[in-house]
Design a protein around this motif. Structure first.
Motif, PDB file in Angstrom:
ATOM      1  N   ALA A   6      78.406   4.450 -53.621  1.00  0.00           N
ATOM      2  CA  ALA A   6      77.919   3.961 -54.913  1.00  0.00           C
ATOM      3  C   ALA A   6      78.400   2.536 -55.172  1.00  0.00           C
ATOM      4  CB  ALA A   6      78.375   4.891 -56.036  1.00  0.00           C
ATOM      5  N   ASN A  12      81.061   6.648 -61.790  1.00  0.00           N
ATOM      6  CA  ASN A  12      81.232   8.103 -61.746  1.00  0.00           C
ATOM      7  C   ASN A  12      79.906   8.838 -61.962  1.00  0.00           C
ATOM      8  OD1 ASN A  12      83.989   8.051 -61.201  1.00  0.00           O
ATOM      9  ND2 ASN A  12      84.508   7.869 -63.368  1.00  0.00           N
ATOM     10  N   LEU A  60      81.612   9.114 -51.507  1.00  0.00           N
ATOM     11  CA  LEU A  60      80.456   8.901 -52.371  1.00  0.00           C
ATOM     12  C   LEU A  60      80.709   7.720 -53.305  1.00  0.00           C
ATOM     13  CD1 LEU A  60      79.398  12.535 -53.320  1.00  0.00           C
ATOM     14  CD2 LEU A  60      78.287  10.983 -51.701  1.00  0.00           C
ATOM     15  N   LYS A  61      81.937   7.608 -53.756  1.00  0.00           N
ATOM     16  CA  LYS A  61      82.289   6.483 -54.622  1.00  0.00           C
ATOM     17  C   LYS A  61      82.136   5.170 -53.854  1.00  0.00           C
ATOM     18  CE  LYS A  61      85.208   7.078 -57.987  1.00  0.00           C
ATOM     19  NZ  LYS A  61      86.386   7.287 -58.825  1.00  0.00           N
ATOM     20  N   VAL A  66      78.068   8.683 -58.700  1.00  0.00           N
ATOM     21  CA  VAL A  66      78.642   9.643 -57.747  1.00  0.00           C
ATOM     22  C   VAL A  66      78.094  11.032 -58.032  1.00  0.00           C
ATOM     23  CG1 VAL A  66      80.781  10.813 -57.049  1.00  0.00           C
ATOM     24  CG2 VAL A  66      80.725   8.315 -57.212  1.00  0.00           C
ATOM     25  N   GLU A  67      77.983  11.406 -59.294  1.00  0.00           N
ATOM     26  CA  GLU A  67      77.438  12.719 -59.648  1.00  0.00           C
ATOM     27  C   GLU A  67      75.990  12.848 -59.195  1.00  0.00           C
ATOM     28  OE1 GLU A  67      78.957  15.526 -60.786  1.00  0.00           O
ATOM     29  OE2 GLU A  67      80.724  14.303 -60.391  1.00  0.00           O
ATOM     30  N   PRO A  85      83.870  13.226 -52.370  1.00  0.00           N
ATOM     31  CA  PRO A  85      83.688  12.344 -53.525  1.00  0.00           C
ATOM     32  C   PRO A  85      84.216  10.914 -53.328  1.00  0.00           C
ATOM     33  CG  PRO A  85      84.352  14.512 -54.262  1.00  0.00           C
ATOM     34  CD  PRO A  85      84.439  14.520 -52.748  1.00  0.00           C
ATOM     35  N   LYS A  98      75.881  13.376 -55.432  1.00  0.00           N
ATOM     36  CA  LYS A  98      76.227  14.754 -55.060  1.00  0.00           C
ATOM     37  C   LYS A  98      74.994  15.648 -55.051  1.00  0.00           C
ATOM     38  CE  LYS A  98      80.953  15.007 -56.871  1.00  0.00           C
ATOM     39  NZ  LYS A  98      81.788  15.630 -57.924  1.00  0.00           N
TER      40      LYS A  98
END
Length: 149
Positions: free
Chosen positions: A28, A4, A24-25, A7-8, A21, A11
């Motif tokens: 990652a 997580n 994105l996960k 992912v941040e 998101p 972003k």
């Protein structure tokens, strides 16, 4: 750093800012976390380019080989990405990237990068913007160097 948190960070990378998101996960999760000690190279100018890197933490220098030796032309920090030119153009690495301090990156393979761009055309636009900014920055530095000479 957990998934997580990565992912941040993603972003905050302009290239990935419009990606949802969940994707994105996936980026990652499928990317490879790489850790570098101070002074260690991610890659060397002239190497074959097989991946791009997103800086998750730390600082790195962008170095160019010149007849007079290596010169530092840029600095990479969290949310920066590098290695894109070699995979986009199928050319050898255009610079050496060296960790200035302990560095953590997310390595994204060439295949994964191309899948992402085909699925998210906005990424291609953001990539063009970033490359245009880099070109303009290089042009400004060349103009300044020409005036100084």
């Amino acid at each position: 750093m957990n998934l997580n948190e990565e992912v941040e960070i993603l972003k905050g990378v302009p290239l990935f800012s419009k990606v949802e998101p969940a994707k994105l996960k996936l980026i990652a999760f499928t990317g490879e976390r790489m850790h570098y000690a101070e002074g260690q190279e991610l890659f060397h100018q002239g190497d074959v380019g097989d991946a791009m890197y997103v800086i998750l933490g730390g600082t790195a220098d962008v170095l160019l080989e010149t007849p007079g030796g290596q010169i530092r032309v840029a600095e990479l920090r969290r949310n920066s990405f590098v290695g894109d030119i070699a995979i986009l153009c199928d050319v050898p690495r255009t610079a050496t990237i060296r960790a200035r301090e302990p560095l953590t990156t997310l390595k994204i393979s060439k295949d994964m990068f191309y899948r992402l761009v085909s699925e998210f055309p906005q990424m291609a636009i953001e990539m063009m913007r970033e490359l245009a900014h880099r070109l303009e920055d290089t042009n400004q530095k060349l103009r300044a160097a020409t005036k100084a000479a």
